[in-house]
Design a protein around this motif. Structure first.
Motif, mmCIF file in Angstrom:
data_model
loop_
_atom_site.group_PDB
_atom_site.id
_atom_site.type_symbol
_atom_site.label_atom_id
_atom_site.label_comp_id
_atom_site.label_asym_id
_atom_site.label_seq_id
_atom_site.Cartn_x
_atom_site.Cartn_y
_atom_site.Cartn_z
ATOM 1 N N ILE A 1 65.877 -17.874 98.791
ATOM 2 C CA ILE A 1 65.472 -17.661 97.403
ATOM 3 C C ILE A 1 66.675 -17.870 96.480
ATOM 4 O O ILE A 1 66.578 -18.486 95.414
ATOM 5 C CB ILE A 1 64.877 -16.254 97.214
ATOM 6 N N GLY A 2 67.847 -17.370 96.935
ATOM 7 C CA GLY A 2 69.063 -17.557 96.157
ATOM 8 C C GLY A 2 69.426 -19.013 95.993
ATOM 9 O O GLY A 2 70.020 -19.415 94.983
ATOM 10 N N GLU A 3 69.063 -19.844 96.983
ATOM 11 C CA GLU A 3 69.375 -21.264 96.900
ATOM 12 C C GLU A 3 68.645 -21.943 95.748
ATOM 13 O O GLU A 3 69.070 -22.989 95.265
ATOM 14 C CB GLU A 3 69.032 -21.952 98.217
ATOM 15 N N LEU A 4 67.559 -21.342 95.325
ATOM 16 C CA LEU A 4 66.844 -21.914 94.183
ATOM 17 C C LEU A 4 67.709 -21.874 92.928
ATOM 18 O O LEU A 4 67.486 -22.624 91.981
ATOM 19 C CB LEU A 4 65.537 -21.150 93.953
ATOM 20 N N GLN A 5 68.706 -20.996 92.943
ATOM 21 C CA GLN A 5 69.631 -20.894 91.813
ATOM 22 C C GLN A 5 70.961 -21.579 92.128
ATOM 23 O O GLN A 5 71.968 -21.326 91.495
ATOM 24 C CB GLN A 5 69.892 -19.424 91.490
ATOM 25 N N GLY A 6 70.963 -22.479 93.131
ATOM 26 C CA GLY A 6 72.183 -23.186 93.484
ATOM 27 C C GLY A 6 73.176 -22.244 94.142
ATOM 28 O O GLY A 6 72.827 -21.418 94.969
ATOM 29 N N LEU A 7 74.436 -22.365 93.772
ATOM 30 C CA LEU A 7 75.498 -21.530 94.332
ATOM 31 C C LEU A 7 75.914 -20.467 93.335
ATOM 32 O O LEU A 7 77.072 -20.087 93.251
ATOM 33 C CB LEU A 7 76.696 -22.397 94.715
ATOM 34 N N ARG B 1 72.769 -22.478 101.704
ATOM 35 C CA ARG B 1 73.544 -23.519 101.042
ATOM 36 C C ARG B 1 74.959 -23.051 100.717
ATOM 37 O O ARG B 1 75.926 -23.796 100.879
ATOM 38 C CB ARG B 1 72.819 -23.945 99.757
ATOM 39 N N ALA B 2 75.103 -21.818 100.250
ATOM 40 C CA ALA B 2 76.428 -21.308 99.893
ATOM 41 C C ALA B 2 77.335 -21.254 101.119
ATOM 42 O O ALA B 2 78.519 -21.587 101.044
ATOM 43 C CB ALA B 2 76.307 -19.923 99.261
#
Length: 301
Positions: free
Chosen positions: A82-88, A281-282
């Motif tokens: 879900i956090g990946e939807l906001q990139g890094l 992703r991060a």
């Protein structure tokens, strides 16, 4: 069953007591006890055997612990995706590290990556090599960086390389201008070494045995950082990985000297992740930052 209750239960199972779980979680012991009691009432069974030396999971508790561990990993994975939807922009990266990498390589990689992605947080745990692998395999760390031991199927190896051993000296040491030192030179100077249970000491002792050299260290420590003041303030040498103190060497605060020996003084190093886990992703971004700071992997170029 709620995630909070399972997390509290699993921490009690790992630490062996409600008091230890309270200290680790920074949560009141009464709240943890209440959550465990709620789980026992919901499942209509006893989850812990109360013993004089602590709490041990019952057979039902062991089964629940396995379920809770997998459930929490999946929960963290969903949160990360879900956090990946906001990139890094946000997230937590957990790194388990051998001490040799925690002195310089890991904190510098964290600083560089945080400068580019200030919303990210980092948690670094310093452990002996085998425990780094165990922590990664259990899903308690996203990445592990460690000196390689015996091959293991517990984790996936994302980077596999080698690092040389160096002799560290103060800039005014008699050997500071030498291009290299012979292993046979070391008994002529005060030497600081890590303890015998470390991979560095084991490799060093094997090389000395191979050449019939006896080195009696003036200082032995189970913490590499304890060796550095000795080097700075004496005419002594400390044996460390070439990666452990890269920054002080670059700043000319210490001199790093190659060592010539008949036996190899190199050690294998690995970056590991939990097998079959898709990294957020991060974490993948930080992995690139970390491996860019390491020597080229085996077989590269």
């Amino acid at each position: 069953m709620q995630i909070t209750g399972l997390r509290y239960f699993l921490t009690v199972a790992r630490t062996g007591s409600i008091a230890a779980a309270s200290a680790q979680l920074n949560v009141a012991a009464s709240a943890i006890s209440r959550q465990v009691a709620n789980l026992e009432a919901e499942l209509d069974c006893v989850l812990f055997e109360r013993r004089p030396r602590g709490m041990v999971p019952s057979p039902a508790g062991e089964l629940l612990a396995q379920h809770a561990h997998q459930m929490l990993i999946r929960s963290e994975q969903v949160v990360a995706e879900i956090g990946e939807l906001q990139g890094l922009a946000r997230g937590l990266i957990r790194v388990a590290s051998s001490e040799g990498f925690a002195l310089d390589i890991v904190p510098n990689a964290v600083a560089s990556f945080h400068a580019a992605h200030p919303g990210l947080r980092f948690e670094v745990t310093v452990l002996p090599p085998a425990q780094v692998t165990q922590m990664v395999a259990a899903g308690e760390a996203d990445l592990g960086i460690t000196f390689a031991l015996a091959p293991t199927t517990q984790v996936e190896v994302l980077y596999d390389g080698e690092v040389d051993m160096r002799a560290l000296a103060a800039p005014d040491h008699p050997l500071a201008r030498a291009k290299l030192v012979q292993l046979s030179d070391l008994p002529n100077y005060p030497v600081a070494l890590s303890t015998r249970d470390t991979t560095l000491r084991q490799v060093f002792d094997a090389a000395c045995l191979h050449e019939g050299i006896v080195v009696e260290p003036v200082l032995t420590a189970n913490n590499l950082a304890s060796l550095l003041p000795f080097v700075r303030n004496s005419r002594g040498l400390a044996l460390m990985s070439a990666l452990s103190v890269r920054t002080p060497v670059d700043l000319n605060a210490l001199v790093s000297l190659p060592i010539r020996a008949r036996a190899s003084l190199a050690r294998g190093i690995q970056v590991q992740a939990m097998r079959d886990r898709r990294l957020p992703r991060a974490v993948r971004g930080f992995l690139r930052q970390l491996t860019d700071a390491l020597p080229p992997p085996k077989g590269a170029g």
